[in-house]
Design a protein around this motif. Sequence first.
Motif, mmCIF file in Angstrom:
data_model
loop_
_atom_site.group_PDB
_atom_site.id
_atom_site.type_symbol
_atom_site.label_atom_id
_atom_site.label_comp_id
_atom_site.label_asym_id
_atom_site.label_seq_id
_atom_site.Cartn_x
_atom_site.Cartn_y
_atom_site.Cartn_z
ATOM 1 N N THR A 29 0.980 -0.821 0.015
ATOM 2 C CA THR A 29 -0.117 -0.303 0.293
ATOM 3 C C THR A 29 0.540 1.170 0.019
ATOM 4 N N GLN A 30 1.861 1.232 0.796
ATOM 5 C CA GLN A 30 2.842 2.596 0.851
ATOM 6 C C GLN A 30 3.475 2.761 -0.661
ATOM 7 N N LEU A 31 4.180 1.841 -1.302
ATOM 8 C CA LEU A 31 4.348 1.578 -2.679
ATOM 9 C C LEU A 31 2.974 2.354 -3.402
ATOM 10 N N THR A 32 1.796 1.659 -3.569
ATOM 11 C CA THR A 32 1.250 1.937 -4.235
ATOM 12 C C THR A 32 1.061 3.266 -4.640
ATOM 13 N N ASP A 33 0.694 3.796 -2.465
ATOM 14 C CA ASP A 33 0.234 5.720 -2.884
ATOM 15 C C ASP A 33 1.809 6.520 -2.593
#
Length: 141
Positions: A21-25
């Motif tokens: 999720t952090q990578l996606t954000d």
Amino acid sequence: MFRHFPAKQLLVEATIVRHLTQLTDTARARGEGGEAGAAFRMTFREMVSGAPAKLALVALMAESADPAGATDEVEAAASALRDAVEVLLSRGQEAGEVRADATVAEVYVLIRALANARGDRAVVARAIDMVLDGLSPRRSE
């Protein structure tokens, strides 16, 4: 932290989902910014450099997982990241900063290959540079 999770697998899965999720954000935020090619290259590098930790988590998940495999949350987080990378790739291609014939599936093969590379960090960093050079537009495009 572990006491909030009834099983080790759930803790590992939550950690994987958070990482993805952090990578996606980050990828989405870069996609909203200016230079499309730079956003793609930065995300590519980040995915390769962060992959060893992710691979270790996936191995831990596999050790404690049931035969069914990844949970819906892990699959959804992985899918969201892939979608964000595909948007960056498309934007880079539209801007003429990433070769037009590259697909997200091919980009993921390259990321996985580099993520599994062993050896001197400088050599791996140079290999990443070489791969990114190969993803630059061809002179004939």
